[in-house]
Enzyme design. Structure first.
Site, short mmCIF file in Angstrom:
data_model
loop_
_atom_site.label_atom_id
_atom_site.label_comp_id
_atom_site.label_asym_id
_atom_site.label_seq_id
_atom_site.Cartn_x
_atom_site.Cartn_y
_atom_site.Cartn_z
N LYS A 275 -2.87 -3.57 3.37
CA LYS A 275 -2.91 -3.49 1.91
C LYS A 275 -4.00 -4.43 1.39
O LYS A 275 -4.18 -5.53 1.93
CB LYS A 275 -1.54 -3.90 1.36
CG LYS A 275 -1.38 -3.70 -0.14
CD LYS A 275 0.04 -4.10 -0.59
CE LYS A 275 0.26 -3.85 -2.08
NZ LYS A 275 1.61 -4.25 -2.51
N SER B 160 3.85 -0.71 -5.05
CA SER B 160 2.42 -0.77 -5.17
C SER B 160 1.66 -0.56 -3.85
O SER B 160 0.45 -0.35 -3.87
CB SER B 160 2.03 -2.14 -5.75
OG SER B 160 2.41 -3.17 -4.86
N SER C 153 7.74 -2.95 -3.57
CA SER C 153 6.42 -2.37 -3.32
C SER C 153 6.19 -1.84 -1.90
O SER C 153 5.22 -1.14 -1.66
CB SER C 153 5.33 -3.37 -3.67
OG SER C 153 5.22 -3.49 -5.07
#
Ligand code: ZN
Lengths: 484, 432
Positions: free
Chosen positions: B38, B113, B137
């Protein structure tokens, strides 16, 4: 009510850099002063995204030493908080500091009050925080083209010591600061000689009027100067019937004046909240392992008891760690024998001569002063010659010349007292009297200054080597003859 | 270096923000395994943007602790994945570089996210990926994309190098197609790190075990109540039924503090974010400000232009909540609510071993469907309690609704990450 003769009330917030090897939250070295900008930095002290603080235990130990020495109470649990504000020298846009749970509270420091005697100045709290970076303005702040940021200083551990408003004059504030410096030095956690190692904000008011905060004081002398300026400014305002504004002012060291902050936008809302990347501190138990060294007050008492120093001499000599150590080295070979003379010569003469030359105590060897004191004690040289020997030694250091021993200087300059050589002194007396008939007339007329004037003339002619007692005896005899 | 892998994915879902082509790797447990990261996890020499314009072009000079661990086990760090800007969102639509699409249905969001990481795994571009979970997330996109995602116990994985959004809530965690992959990745990244003093000396050395006979599962009524799509609830209930068939027993329970969980979560994370993101002022990162302006004007200009709408909204909310006079009303109260959530979990975990329910109240929604921020915030209702309490939680695919994947969420006691992995594994084994 506002009264220009009201009591001056001063409280101080003192920020001191702790002399640890590495920074407060990272492993970067704190020894940055001789290196280029941004050379002692890492992701942590640069506040790079993702980097996290990890507490340097040594800094906490140092701060706890200070807290213990200043009789403060270590809180069972303290915590770090974020103080949020924008400024280009603040890389994270928040400072990690302590807010409502500081490391320590309470405590006091004793200073010599203006009325004489010791007085306790109460402390509010001690907390630990990180130093921000530093801005270097290219040109002038307002008109310069740009500013550069140096983060070498970012993350240096600081303690902030906050006093109660217990000081009653600018002089007392300076004494507080000096005493605090001495205490920190004795604890071996602080180096007062490092540039910027201490910064002071002072609160000052005159009873019946608003309080003014003076920021940005960076020297020991500056505290007294800034506050003296403020007292005068505030008293003048009150006399003219004007009101003292509650405000923050800045001290301009170069001009010795304080200046109002630019505007009210300086009123920050720092939006404190607990630093989530650090755990609460529960360190009270560390106190058991903290052994304090001898502190200034104890050493002062010892100097009086062991060396027979006067209170004033003992206070001066122990007021700085280096000076106290220096004194003890000078008299080490004969404590009782050398102390009285050494105390006077170091506290009264040496310090003045060093200050005059803006020289550091490190530049002179204790052995050299021991040599000088021995010569004085044996009566080999007069006090006047002693001063001359000292000046020669200091000037040799200053110029980087080979250091001579006091003995060698006395020989080379022929400074030994002309003891027993009454002929030379008598000759000088005759000369002096012949050259100054007016002095003789004055003497005859009973004017008291005449004899002293002649003593000075004779001393000049013998280049200070004449033993003062001998000289006076011979001069009195001679004058009596002239009188007859 | 042990070798190189070629990584040339056809990124139809905009999962990656950056990726390499010939990626070198070392040897070890993950030798040559392609792992996606990420983009809020710092990677040395690889641009790290948090999907924000303000970090465009920022190439970190250091690796996050977890990246060092991955490299030491031979993983090939193939690229950085898309996300909601700074982690603020539940759909990966709040990226400055365009949304990521859900590989199961490209008209839908992948969740967020960590949407890029989940999509990359779901699409088979990588075998595993790292995400971060502040309020769901990792679990939300795992649930929406039909893969497995674990939010470890707070402190189990070092956050050093994770670009902070909300420090007290978030953890880095693994995503994978299978529980075994997630478990393997977890075993590499867990453990104490002296650079993160909130990390714990609790390494994870576990091989998933499907034996769950005698396990007591708490079923909180709030996880099947108002706001939860009944069809999603039914899929999850059937999955829990499978666990009962494997020898587990269920116990109904309640988490009353959930009423305030979402508020406590949003106050805490916006407060912390307002402080964390203050450093992005244009002096060190982002587009160079106009140097002719006074510095505070330049700051305002850069921050207004370079942060996205949602980021600005949360910074303003947090700044307000921390303001003098409001701290006690908001931040302090949120911490009380957090303590209540923790207390509720502690009470429930006296009687049960794990708690199970849906990960998300719905299946993946359509792109631009949730234009109102509040309705987006409500999507986090089932995931934030674990973050508030710090406990571990895993999402494992458990069937479909409307043709889209549904995630079964299993939450465990603090530091009992192994146990929830076992439960997820048992389910996975039972249905495969
Ligand atoms: Zn550093």
């Amino acid at each position: 009510m506002a009264d220009p003769d009201g009591q001056v009330i001063v409280g101080l917030e003192v920020h001191c850099q702790l002399d640890t090897k590495s920074k407060l939250f990272c492993g970067c070295s704190t020894d940055y002063r001789n290196d280029g900008p941004n050379t002692h930095v890492c992701p942590i002290c640069l506040g790079l995204p993702g980097a996290m603080p990890a507490l340097n235990r040594r800094a906490i130990e140092y701060a706890m030493k200070v807290a213990k020495a200043l009789n403060c109470e270590i809180l069972n649990e303290s915590e770090f908080s974020r103080k949020n504000y924008f400024y280009p020298d603040l890389d994270k846009a928040y400072q990690i500091t302590q807010y409502d749970k500081p490391l320590a509270e309470g405590g006091y420091l004793e200073i010599e009050s203006d009325e004489g005697g010791e007085r306790k100045i109460r402390l509010t709290r001690i907390h630990v925080e990180e130093d921000p970076g530093r801005l270097v303005h290219m040109g002038n702040v307002e008109r310069g083209k740009y500013s550069l940021v140096d983060y070498n200083r970012a993350g240096i551990p600081l303690i902030e010591i906050v006093s109660e408003p217990d000081m009653r004059s600018p002089k007392e504030a300076r004494k507080f600061l000096n005493k605090l410096r001495a205490t920190l030095e004795y604890l071996n956690v602080f180096d007062s000689e490092k540039e910027g190692s201490i910064r002071v904000d002072a609160n000052i008011s005159i009873t019946g009027s608003e309080r003014v905060e003076v920021k940005n004081i960076t020297s020991y002398k500056g505290v007294e100067k800034a506050l003296t300026f403020e007292v005068t400014r505030q008293k003048n305002l009150i006399r003219r019937g004007q009101k003292i504004e509650r405000e923050t002012r800045h001290y301009l060291e170069a001009r010795g004046v304080t200046q109002a902050g630019r505007s009210k936008e300086q009123e920050h809302d720092y939006r404190y909240f607990p630093e989530p990347d650090l755990r609460p501190l529960r360190v009270k138990s560390w106190l058991d392992n903290i052994v304090l060294p001898e502190l200034p007050d104890a050493r002062r008492e010892r100097f009086m008891a062991d060396y027979g120093c006067s209170l004033n001499h003992a206070r001066t000599l122990t007021g700085e760690l280096k000076l106290a150590n220096f004194f003890e080295k000078v008299v080490a070979s004969d404590k009782r024998g050398l102390s009285p003379l050494a105390a006077t010569w170091i506290a009264d003469t040496l310090i003045g001569e060093l200050n005059y030359r803006d020289m550091n105590l490190d530049r002179i060897e204790p052995a050299a002063v021991t040599g000088l004191v021995l010569l004085l004690k044996a009566g080999t040289i007069t006090d006047k010659s002693g001063v001359e020997v000292l000046r020669i030694m200091l000037d040799q250091q200053l110029k980087g010349e080979a250091a001579e021993t006091p003995d060698a200087i006395v020989k080379r300059q022929n400074l030994a007292k002309t003891a027993g050589d009454t002929g030379a002194i008598t000759a000088a007396i005759e000369e002096a009297i012949n050259e100054n008939p007016k002095a003789l007339d004055d003497y005859r007329a009973g004017k008291s200054g005449a004899q002293n004037f002649l003593v000075g003339q004779v001393m000049k002619k013998t280049r200070g080597k004449a033993d003062p007692a001998e000289l006076n005896r011979l001069l009195t005899e001679a004058l009596k003859r002239w009188e007859a | 270096m042990a070798g190189t892998i070629t990584f040339e994915p056809e990124d139809r879902y905009n999962a990656f923000l950056t990726h390499g082509k010939n990626v070198s790797h070392g040897s070890g447990k993950l030798a040559g395994v392609a792992v996606a990261i990420k983009d809020n996890i710092t990677t040395k020499d690889i641009e790290t943007t948090c999907a924000s314009k303000i970090l465009k072009g920022y190439v970190p000079p250091y690796d996050a602790h977890v990246i060092g661990l991955l490299k030491a086990e031979g993983a090939a760090i193939v690229g950085k994945t898309n996300m909601d800007e700074f982690g603020m969102g539940s759909s990966t639509e709040n990226s400055a570089f365009g949304p990521t699409l859900n590989p199961c249905d490209t008209s839908r969001v992948p969740g967020g996210s960590s949407g890029g990481s989940a999509a990359a795994v779901a699409a088979g571009m990588v075998r595993m990926a790292l995400g971060s979970d502040t309020g769901g997330s990792i679990r939300c996109p795992a649930s929406f994309c039909g893969i497995v995602g674990l939010k470890p116990s707070y402190g189990r994985v070092s956050r050093y190098g994770l670009i902070a959004y909300s420090n007290s809530l978030e953890q880095i965690g693994p995503l994978g197609k299978t529980t075994t992959d997630v478990s393997t990745l977890m075993s590499v990244i867990a453990g104490y790190d002296r650079h993160d003093t909130t990390s714990q000396n609790k390494p994870y050395n576990h091989t998933p075990d499907a034996k769950i006979k005698g396990l007591k599962i708490g079923i909180p009524q709030e996880y099947f109540g108002k706001g939860v799509d009944p069809q999603v609830g039914d899929v999850v209930k059937r999955a829990i039924g499978r666990l009962e068939e494997l020898g587990a027993t269920t116990v109904p329970c309640s988490i009353p503090s959930m009423e305030y969980a979402l508020a406590a979560y949003y106050v805490t994370c916006t407060c912390e974010a307002s402080s964390n993101l203050a450093r992005f002022d244009g002096v060190r990162y982002g587009p160079a400000p106009d140097t002719k302006k006074p510095w505070h004007d330049a700051y305002t200009e850069v921050r207004s232009a370079a942060f996205g709408t949602e980021v600005r909204r949360r910074i303003m909310l947090g700044t307000f909540a921390l303001s003098s006079g409001y701290y006690g009303k908001y931040y302090a109260k949120a911490q009380v609510a957090r303590a209540n959530v923790r207390a509720d979990f502690n009470r429930i975990f006296k009687d049960v071993d794990v708690i199970a329910g849906p990960t998300m109240p719905t299946v993946a929604f359509r792109l631009k469907e949730k234009s109102d921020p509040l309705s987006m915030y409500l999507a986090d209702i089932l995931t934030v309690p674990a973050n508030l309490a710090g406990i571990p939680a895993i999402s494992v695919p458990c069937g479909k609704s409307e043709g889209m994947p549904v995630g079964l969420q299993i939450m465990g006691r603090m530091f009992e990450d192994e146990r929830i992995v076992d439960v997820a594994y048992a389910y996975e084994q039972a249905v495969s």
